[in-house]
Design an enzyme around this catalytic site. Sequence first.
Site: not given
Ligand SMILES: Cc1ncc(COP(=O)(O)O)c(C=O)c1O
Length: 272
Positions: A28, A140, A173
């Site tokens: 995303t 992801k 997280e």
């Molecule tokens: C579960 C989760 N952790 C961490 C993140 C952060 O990822 P990013 O910094 O790549 O957007 C996301 C982003 O949507 C997420 O869904």
Amino acid sequence: LLLINGEPATTIDATDRGLQYGDGLFETCAIWNGRPQQWQQHFHRLTLGCKRLGIPLPDGTLLYQEAMQLCHAVSRGVLKIVVTRGGGGRGYRPPAQPAPNRLLQSLPWPDYPASYRQRGIRARLCATPVGQSPALAGLKSLNRLEQVLARAEWSDPEIAEGLMLDPAGHPVEGTMSNLFVVIDGCLRTPDLSRGGVAGIMRQLIIEMAATLAIECRVDTLTLEDLWSADGLFFCNSLIGLWPVRELAGQAMDPEAIPRRLIESLTNQLEYL
Ligand SMILES: Cc1ncc(COP(=O)(O)O)c(C=O)c1O
């Protein structure tokens, strides 16, 4: 607007393994002034994910062209990329020659209140744990059921994010973001080798801290570390950084985050 394998489309084959098994990955990214932001970093994570799962990686130039096709007329928005292993195979067994599907979708920018970034958010502790899954940690992947369950735990619009713990109770997280803790002007962020998504924004902040000579350690945190910390923040590619002003009813200091880190980040990321 949706592009499937480069063509405008609205439907996908019901045998797709992304639907059947969550057999795929997604990204995303923010769109700003007609361009996907942090493209290299998102494509890099997708590359690592495809390698780990054994899904053939879409051609980078082609993917970028398709992304630009969706982004060029958008001043501010979100680009979501999904790559699945495609259809076929017998049961879980992946096909020997997978034909991956790639979906690109442009979505509206989420209108979070500006106060979240400026004055901080209220966050809660989620009861749903983040499972320990070394095989998927950091990726992801399309398997996001834990986040779905965690996000379904609350409907209070005043609560902007929920903190998720591993089964042993260590903070990992947010439901849609990564976590940093500020202690004595230094940063700490949970180790993600057993669970969690290795966020693009998390990595950017780790690197920025190094440039600014702000100490940043990646290790195991406890809830006690959080309660005794000077401050906390969540981050992701769309929100940038949200200071926490309240966690599970306890007040936190949103001003504890090093000013120069926030300034650096807002200077580097125009879309914030
Ligand atoms: C579960 C989760 N952790 C961490 C993140 C952060 O990822 P990013 O910094 O790549 O957007 C996301 C982003 O949507 C997420 O869904």
